[in-house]
Design a protein around this motif. Structure first.
Motif, mmCIF file in Angstrom:
data_model
loop_
_atom_site.group_PDB
_atom_site.id
_atom_site.type_symbol
_atom_site.label_atom_id
_atom_site.label_comp_id
_atom_site.label_asym_id
_atom_site.label_seq_id
_atom_site.Cartn_x
_atom_site.Cartn_y
_atom_site.Cartn_z
ATOM 1 N N MET A 156 0.821 -1.201 0.000
ATOM 2 C CA MET A 156 0.000 0.000 0.000
ATOM 3 C C MET A 156 0.858 1.255 0.000
ATOM 4 N N VAL A 157 2.055 1.174 0.559
ATOM 5 C CA VAL A 157 2.958 2.336 0.527
ATOM 6 C C VAL A 157 3.359 2.645 -0.911
ATOM 7 N N GLU A 158 3.591 1.613 -1.719
ATOM 8 C CA GLU A 158 3.908 1.850 -3.130
ATOM 9 C C GLU A 158 2.736 2.514 -3.836
ATOM 10 N N VAL A 159 1.531 2.010 -3.585
ATOM 11 C CA VAL A 159 0.345 2.596 -4.211
ATOM 12 C C VAL A 159 0.160 4.030 -3.722
ATOM 13 N N GLY A 160 0.281 4.233 -2.413
ATOM 14 C CA GLY A 160 0.108 5.568 -1.854
ATOM 15 C C GLY A 160 1.115 6.564 -2.380
ATOM 16 N N THR A 161 2.343 6.129 -2.548
ATOM 17 C CA THR A 161 3.380 7.016 -3.081
ATOM 18 C C THR A 161 3.062 7.441 -4.499
ATOM 19 N N GLU A 162 2.695 6.478 -5.344
ATOM 20 C CA GLU A 162 2.376 6.799 -6.736
ATOM 21 C C GLU A 162 1.127 7.675 -6.821
ATOM 22 N N PHE A 163 0.147 7.382 -5.969
ATOM 23 C CA PHE A 163 -1.100 8.148 -6.001
ATOM 24 C C PHE A 163 -0.868 9.589 -5.562
ATOM 25 N N LEU A 164 -0.173 9.782 -4.454
ATOM 26 C CA LEU A 164 0.053 11.144 -3.973
ATOM 27 C C LEU A 164 0.943 11.932 -4.926
ATOM 28 N N ALA A 165 1.929 11.272 -5.515
ATOM 29 C CA ALA A 165 2.790 11.968 -6.470
ATOM 30 C C ALA A 165 1.986 12.470 -7.654
ATOM 31 N N ALA A 166 1.102 11.611 -8.188
ATOM 32 C CA ALA A 166 0.289 12.008 -9.339
ATOM 33 C C ALA A 166 -0.730 13.064 -8.965
ATOM 34 N N THR A 167 -1.296 12.959 -7.769
ATOM 35 C CA THR A 167 -2.361 13.867 -7.347
ATOM 36 C C THR A 167 -1.819 15.231 -6.947
ATOM 37 N N LEU A 168 -0.675 15.230 -6.265
ATOM 38 C CA LEU A 168 -0.109 16.487 -5.766
ATOM 39 C C LEU A 168 0.883 17.113 -6.734
ATOM 40 N N GLY A 169 1.344 16.344 -7.704
ATOM 41 C CA GLY A 169 2.292 16.867 -8.673
ATOM 42 C C GLY A 169 3.689 17.045 -8.129
ATOM 43 N N THR A 170 4.022 16.328 -7.059
ATOM 44 C CA THR A 170 5.356 16.409 -6.475
ATOM 45 C C THR A 170 5.615 15.135 -5.697
ATOM 46 N N THR A 171 6.876 14.859 -5.422
ATOM 47 C CA THR A 171 7.214 13.668 -4.649
ATOM 48 C C THR A 171 6.758 13.861 -3.209
ATOM 49 N N PRO A 172 5.892 12.981 -2.711
ATOM 50 C CA PRO A 172 5.352 13.165 -1.362
ATOM 51 C C PRO A 172 6.372 12.779 -0.288
ATOM 52 N N ALA A 173 6.250 13.400 0.873
ATOM 53 C CA ALA A 173 7.075 13.012 2.016
ATOM 54 C C ALA A 173 6.669 11.621 2.469
ATOM 55 N N ARG A 174 7.641 10.837 2.878
ATOM 56 C CA ARG A 174 7.356 9.481 3.337
ATOM 57 C C ARG A 174 6.341 9.487 4.482
ATOM 58 N N ALA A 175 6.463 10.441 5.387
ATOM 59 C CA ALA A 175 5.538 10.507 6.520
ATOM 60 C C ALA A 175 4.113 10.745 6.051
#
Length: 237
Positions: A72-91
């Motif tokens: 789920m962390v992989e999915v969450g990372t890809e989702f937040l990156a696409a949604t926010l337009g930037t690399t999300p913080a791990r936290a």
């Protein structure tokens, strides 16, 4: 299929020890959406669910090719990156995933009598859970909530193995963790490929929860529910 004289019982989790909904939208994810908005995303609730479900389905399609598992962390990372337009913080990824999983878990239900069943079996056999899951804390958390975590010698999860059932590696990992040969183990679950065909190929006795006789399995290896297991094992001992 070998005669049934197991010393170890291996259980699928979702659909076997608990009832659950596979849906990634119907449980209600308003807290996850609110968190996403706090991160700066400009998505309506409906848009959020649609995009999240589509991305999860895409991850599933990739995994279906060779049974590799994702988190789920992989999915969450890809989702937040696409949604926010930037690399999300791990936290932020971890906080979002924890909230989403919490809301998803509202669709998990514990069958009446399941704890008593497992405790009774633990008095006669060594037990393990072997399950496909995307989030390491999810299944141990439910086992703790059910009050049966101490009944299991091992909890083998696809997200930690890297391969999901029915890939041979997850069964090999389970047997190795238990220090037992396949002939001494019986597997029970509700999905034909993952919980019957795969364990059978690995050399284990397998029982399939198939109350509507959908699959062609020997009658003595078909269960109406997990509560039939003690009688099915005993009948061949």
């Amino acid at each position: 299929m070998p005669d049934i004289h197991p010393t170890h019982l291996l259980f699928d989790f979702f659909g076997t020890l608990v009832h659950y909904s596979e849906s990634r939208t119907e449980q209600g994810y308003h807290a996850s959406h609110a968190m996403l908005r706090r991160f700066g995303a400009d998505l309506s609730y409906t848009e959020f669910l649609a995009r999240w479900a589509a991305l999860c389905a895409d991850f599933d399609r990739r995994s279906d090719v060779d049974d590799h598992e994702f988190s789920m962390v992989e999915v969450g990372t890809e989702f937040l990156a696409a949604t926010l337009g930037t690399t999300p913080a791990r936290a932020d990824v971890e906080a979002f995933v924890e909230e989403y999983v919490r809301e998803w878990s509202t669709g998990v239900r514990y069958p009446d009598g399941i704890a008593d069943l497992i405790r009774g079996l633990a008095g006669r056999y060594r037990l393990a859970v072997v399950t496909n899951t995307y989030h390491p804390p999810l299944v141990p958390g439910h086992l703790a909530a059910m009050g049966i975590e101490d009944c299991f010698d091992a909890v083998i999860m696809s997200v930690e193995v890297g391969w999901r059932k029915p890939h041979p590696s997850i069964y090999d990992t389970a047997l190795s963790a238990l220090g037992v040969t396949a002939g001494a183990a019986a597997f029970v679950g509700d999905t034909y490929a993952a919980d019957f065909e795969g364990p059978s190929r690995a050399g284990m006795t397998a029982f399939l929860i198939d109350p509507h006789n959908i699959h062609r399995v020997p009658a003595k290896h078909r269960l109406g529910s997990v509560f039939d297991l003690p009688y099915a094992v005993r009948s061949d001992n």
